[in-house]
Every structure is written in C-alpha cells, then in structure tokens.
Enzyme design. Structure first.
Site, PDB file in Angstrom:
ATOM      1  N   ALA A  65       0.824  -1.211   0.000  1.00 11.62           N
ATOM      2  CA  ALA A  65       0.000   0.000   0.000  1.00 11.62           C
ATOM      3  C   ALA A  65       0.858   1.260   0.000  1.00 11.62           C
ATOM      4  O   ALA A  65       2.033   1.237   0.365  1.00 11.62           O
ATOM      5  CB  ALA A  65      -0.914  -0.005   1.222  1.00 11.62           C
ATOM      6  N   GLY A 104       0.107  -5.276   0.734  1.00  9.57           N
ATOM      7  CA  GLY A 104      -0.942  -5.270  -0.276  1.00  9.57           C
ATOM      8  C   GLY A 104      -0.520  -5.927  -1.573  1.00  9.57           C
ATOM      9  O   GLY A 104      -1.358  -6.427  -2.335  1.00  9.57           O
ATOM     10  N   GLU A 107      -1.197  -9.510  -0.921  1.00  9.60           N
ATOM     11  CA  GLU A 107      -2.653  -9.664  -0.884  1.00  9.60           C
ATOM     12  C   GLU A 107      -3.233  -9.661  -2.296  1.00  9.60           C
ATOM     13  O   GLU A 107      -4.172 -10.408  -2.599  1.00  9.60           O
ATOM     14  CB  GLU A 107      -3.272  -8.552  -0.039  1.00  9.60           C
ATOM     15  N   GLU A 127       2.796  -5.770   7.678  1.00 13.06           N
ATOM     16  CA  GLU A 127       2.001  -4.661   8.230  1.00 13.06           C
ATOM     17  C   GLU A 127       2.150  -4.514   9.729  1.00 13.06           C
ATOM     18  O   GLU A 127       2.042  -3.404  10.274  1.00 13.06           O
ATOM     19  CB  GLU A 127       0.529  -4.844   7.859  1.00 13.06           C
TER      20      GLU A 127
END
Length: 691
Positions: A65, A104, A107, A127
């Site tokens: 992210a 991310g 993910e 994270e």
C-alpha cells in the site's frame, strides 16, 4: 498507452499481460488501483483473451500500500474491493512475482487464481511492523492456503520469506527461471486456460483452516511462545484474532472482522508512532550539508584495534558483509580469546540453523589477526575499539597517523570522548570520525556516526554508507559528552539514583520503566552491564550506592548480586542488603524520605531526557528530532510503538511537559531547568515535529 499509464497492457497470444508501472516500488496508491481495475475489466470483456497475467514493472511486483494515504479520505476503488474484483474474474488470473510482493502486493497475488515466482523473489505481510494488520483479506486468505500455524508466523512475525519456502508452503504454484518470468507466466496461464483448470479462489478453500478448528489451543500456545516479543504491542494480538476468525467464521464475516480491526489500528496511537518511525529511519540518511552526490571513499579492507567484546563484535559486522578484516591486539592471549569468541558466536548461530557451517569458515577466513599495528597500513578504514581513556586513544591515533595510508579513514568507537581531541593527535583531522557501535556490536542496529569539527564531507558520506552496508541504522551526531544516546541516558540515571535515595525501591523504578515498554529498568540494566565498569578499589571513595555495592563484591549478574540477588539461572529477586546500603547512603547525605507515585517516577526519569533532547537540538548535535528518536529506539530499546522520546513528548503536549519540569525544578533545582527551545515551542503551541 502512454508512459504515464499506471498499468501497461499487451497481448501475447490469448494472454493479456498487465504490467504495474508505478515506480519505484509499485505502491498500490489510488491511481494504480484504478489502473488495475480498468485493465482487468477490459481483459475480461475481450473474448479473445483467455487468461490474464499480472506482473510488476521495474524492480518488483509490489511493495504494498501507499502508506502516505493512511488516514486520508479514500480516492477511487479501495484495495479490498479491487481484490474481490480480481478474484471474481471469470478467466484465469496469474500473478507473476519478482523482487518483492509485500503487504498489499502479496494480498493482490493472493486474490489471483494462481501465483508464479522467480526463486529470488520474496513475499510477506509486514504490516504488523507499522502497527496495523493486512487489511485487504491477507489474514483471511493466507491461512486458507498455508494453514493457520504458518499464517501466524508470516503475519505476526512480519518478516518476508523466499519464494522457494513460499512454494513449499503451497503459497506459490510454480517457480520460474530468473531470466524468463514473463514468458514462463504466460506459458503457465496458457496451459491453465487450455486445460480448463478450475479458477481456484482462496476464499473457497476450507481444508487448511480445519487445523484451527480442530486445535483452537494453537492460538493461545502461539501467544504464550511469543509473549515477550509481542509485549506492549496491539497489532500482533489483532493479527492473531483475525487468523482465529478465518478458522471459525465464513469468509465474508472474517473479512468484515479484519476490516474492523484494521480501521481500529490504523487510527490508533501505536500505528501513528510506528509509521512515523518507518519514515524517520529513512530520514537519517539525509544530511543537509553532505549532498547525496558526495563521492564516498572506497572501503575494501578494514582494520580493528582491540579484540575485546566491542572489537570482536565490530569485526563480525564487516565479516558478515564479506569484507576482509585485520584485527590487532597487544597480547597474544587477548587476541586468541577474542578470536575464540568470534568463532563461538558464529558456531552457535550455525547450530541454530541461521548460518551454514561452511559460512562460518568463509567468514573466519576473512579475518587476519596480528600483534603488529603496522599491519593496518593497507586498510581503508581503521576502527579503534580500546579502553575508554583519552590518553590511550590519542597515543593510538598518533601512531595511526604515521602508519595509515593516505585517504584511510580513522575512526574511534568511543562512547563519550571528544572526537576533536582525538583527531588533534593526528595531522589529518579531516580523516577522523567517531563510529559508536552499541553492545553487542554484532547484534544492535544503531551506529552513532560522530562528526568532528574538521571531519571531511566524503568521510561522513563514507561512514554513513558503510553503516548501511553492514546492516546498521546510521545516525549522524555531533561532538559532546555522550553524544546523543548516552547524554540522554545520563539524565535518566541521575534521577533514578536520586529516587532510590528518597526511599523508592530500585525494583519499583525498574518496574515503572519496564511497564512503559523499555526492555529493563536502570538498575536491572546496571546489573547486566556490571556495576564495576569504571570503578576500582584504588579510586573508590565509598560515597555512592554503587561504591558500597562493589565493595561487597555485589557487581551485578556476573557475581550473583548487585542491586538484585540472582540465582544460578540469573533470576532476579529484590535484595534486603541493597535496601540497607541505600538507607545508609541516604542517611549520610541527609536525603529526606518521601513516597513517589508511578507517574512521578516516570516523569522524573523521562522528562529530563526530553529536555536534554531539546538542548541537543539547540546545540546542533543532532540534525532533527526524529534522528534522536531513532537513536533511542535502536540503541536503548525505547518502545517503537511510542515513536521515540520526541514523538512521545509531542503526544503528551510540550506545554504539559514544560509545566511538570518547572514543578520539579522548584523542588530539585537546575537539573530540571527547561531548555529555551522547549519553552519557545510550548509557548507557540508547537511540537518537535514542527522544527
């Protein structure tokens, strides 16, 4: 498509190849998310496209992210919705991974139907290190593909894993040759489409999470095993709870629970602190008067003077980086002892499986030992790591001035002493710098780089670069007694010693500091280090608590007694002997006895540190407040979830800190006198962050 398009689209036969183009790390900001969504939908709508490959442009698949978007209103499609959209595509979607697929990024790969990677790739969900958790389905999808035990290790640990390990877990479906990831992924996607393989959605897999249902105790067992590492942190427990939810709840409910936990964490104080630290670490490399273009001096061979605990530990850093080291001692016994310690450390690491036996021999093979200082004449960097005595250090540097080749960097590992006075012993002060390693030097991440008044720019640039090369976080500081870290530590130690004379028990001071989040309190720390550091019977004046403890051979853990009593396993218990000694010293000095609340103990130990920080900034001994925070987090164990002393003080409010300092100044004098900078910032309603 133009070069500015965040996703470039191309066709190889019936396979649409979508390349992420958001340098330098393909962070999944709003523009890239929207680009992926649009490209996916175009490929799905095109009847000529039978499969889709999602691949990263540049150095990696995606580092995750865009952290700068946290706390801001969402723009465009959110990552959770994007991943649900990818997963719902009616054609095979294959993630092709090189470099990193983190957070991310991983993910996103988990939302694809298949994953192909080169062996050198790394994947992970880090994270937790930012005080949050994977918020786009990572805690729900990963357990379904690798099982809850492995998911706990990956998500709560936060460390990336290699592609080969990920493949063994079942996370990667196929490994591709390093040089042909794209072609291999396209061929893989073609086979999947031609064979009509199922569009495997991880959300539908139930077999791997059965372990969590059948053995729910594994979660509490994991908590117990990792309690020490997770102490004080909120995010690890939230991660565990989400993985538990993945095992007991339907997928959509698990996603909702994950999202709720994510939003709670991302808006909390700990995540704000940990994200601050993330950026602060990167700021340390930026030195206003030393441009990034400053050429560094070549460092191909390192010399170290002193084979004791510090010298040996420093040597290991360079050996680990593949640099040859020549280590010098004055006596063969000391040299052999130091070499033995280095080898033992490496062999212990190998026994734990973190180093191959052949690596031990490779690293030891880079080490040359000698009793001859002249052997350092061809070294590019020479680090002195001897006893903390100015006369000894000046004598060594005077000899090095004669021995070292032109352009060699001469560094001292001093913890307190004046680098300018050491440099004055040479005819080349521009080549002299301080490199303050922290014990154990082969483990601790911090390196204080101490610039002297005449240290040249290229020497500073080289020292900072060398620090990064050996895996340290290098922070540039100025010359003063104790530099940044130890200068602040002295403030805490002074107040801790005053508190115990007033009747507060040492273990109560330690408890308050430990509960705040530091690894140990000042008295437990003193016992660990040894109370007799810098103490001798010859110079003893029998005045302080430490003097009397050392006189009774209570010198810390190594003698089985110090401030605490220790059993054979070094378990500590409060000591009545120590209480008597403290009472004796307090009576001699006429110190009035009075109680202190935990809040007072905390304020008196930590607020003077904040005040000293302000003085350090005023004097220009640190470049920025965040550098001071990084020093204390990485050198002294300040809890990262509190963001460092300066960040912590800003959170309290400098007006409140100033108010308490003035109150203590009225009681205890100039030791609490506020710095002008602190007074000015408080008066303006500002914080250290505003400097």
């Amino acid at each position: 498509m133009t070069d500015a398009t965040p996703v470039s689209e191309s066709r190889e036969g019936a396979v649409a190849v979508l390349t992420l183009q958001s340098p330098p790390v393909n962070a999944l900001g709003s523009a890239l998310r929207e680009g992926i969504r649009a490209a996916i939908e175009r490929a799905e709508a095109d009847p000529a496209v039978k499969a889709i490959v999602l691949i990263g442009g540049g150095r990696m698949f995606s580092a995750g992210a865009d952290i700068t978007e946290f706390g801001k209103p969402q723009s465009g499609i959110g990552l959770p919705d994007l991943l649900n959209r990818i997963e719902a595509v009616g054609k095979p979607v294959v993630a092709a991974i090189h470099g990193n697929a983190l957070g991310g990024g991983l993910e996103t790969a988990l939302a694809c139907h298949y994953r192909v990677a080169v062996p050198s790739a790394k994947v992970g969900l880090p994270e937790v290190k930012l005080g949050i958790l994977p918020g786009a389905g990572g805690t729900q999808r990963l357990p379904r593909i690798v099982g809850p035990r492995k998911a706990l290790e990956v998500i709560v640990g936060g460390a990336p894993i290699g592609a080969k390990q990920a493949a063994a877990m079942g996370l990667i479906d196929d490994l591709a040759p390093e040089e042909s990831l794209r072609a291999h992924a396209v061929a893989f996607a073609e086979r999947v489409a031609a064979e009509g393989r199922p569009l495997t959605k991880i959300r539908d897999r139930e077999d791997r999470i059965a372990e969590g249902r059948d053995d729910p105790g594994l979660f509490d067992a994991f908590r117990t095993e990792n309690a020490r590492r997770m102490r004080g942190f909120e995010a690890p427990e939230a991660c565990i709870a989400c993985i538990e939810a993945a095992c007991r709840l339907p997928f959509e409910q698990g996603l909702a629970f994950e999202r709720e936990q994510f939003l709670t964490l991302v808006s909390g104080e700990q995540s704000a602190a940990q994200r601050y630290v993330f950026f602060a670490e990167r700021q340390t490399a930026k030195i206003p008067d030393v441009p990034e273009t400053t050429p560094a001096r070549p460092v191909a061979k390192v010399g170290i003077i002193g084979a004791g605990t510090m010298g040996g530990g420093i040597a290991m850093n360079f050996l680990n980086a593949g640099l040859p080291v020549t280590i010098v001692e004055t006596k063969r016994e000391a040299l052999d002892r130091g070499l033995g310690t280095i080898r033992t450390n490496y062999e212990n690491t190998a026994r734990k499986g973190r180093l191959r036996p052949e690596d031990v021999e490779t690293r030891m093979g880079l080490l040359t030992d000698t009793l001859d200082l002249d052997a350092l004449k061809d070294c590019d960097l020479i680090i002195e790591a001897v006893f903390e005595d100015m006369a000894i250090k000046q004598e060594i540097f005077s000899k090095l001035d004669r021995i070292a080749k032109p352009g060699a960097i001469l560094a001292s590992n001093t913890s307190y002493l004046d680098i300018d006075a050491i440099a004055a012993a040479t005819g080349r002060p521009g080549d002299v710098i301080g490199l303050h390693f922290f014990s154990p030097a082969n483990v601790m991440r911090l390196l204080e780089v101490v610039r002297g008044a005449r240290t040249s720019q290229d020497v500073i640039a080289t020292a900072m670069q060398v620090g990064r090369r050996i895996g340290k976080i290098a922070v540039l500081v100025g010359v003063c007694h104790g530099f940044v870290g130890n200068r602040m530590l002295a403030q805490r130690q002074r107040e801790a010693n005053r508190l115990i004379l007033e009747g507060v028990k040492p273990w109560d001071v330690d408890r308050v500091i430990h509960d705040f989040g530091l690894p140990m309190g000042p008295f437990a720390m003193s016992d660990l280090a040894g109370l007799d550091i810098g103490w001798s019977r010859e110079t003893n004046r029998s005045e302080t608590v430490r003097d009397l403890l050392c006189e009774q051979d209570r010198r810390g853990q190594k003698t089985g007694a110090g401030f605490y009593d220790y059993d054979a396993k070094r378990n500590a218990t409060p000591s009545p002997v120590t209480e008597e000694i403290i009472a004796t010293v307090a009576a001699r000095q006429g110190v009035a006895q009075k109680p202190a609340s935990d809040q007072e103990i905390l304020e008196r130990c930590l607020y003077p540190m904040v005040n000293e920080d302000a003085k350090i900034l005023e004097e220009g001994k640190a470049i920025r407040a965040s550098d001071i925070d990084i020093v204390w987090i990485n050198g002294y164990g300040w809890p990262v979830y509190r963001g460092g002393p300066m960040f912590w003080a800003d959170g309290i409010g400098l007006r409140r800190v100033l108010e308490r300092l003035r109150a203590y100044e009225a009681l205890y004098g100039d030791a609490f006198k506020p710095s002008p900078l602190l007074e000015r910032l408080a008066a303006d309603g500002k914080g250290f962050k505003d400097l």
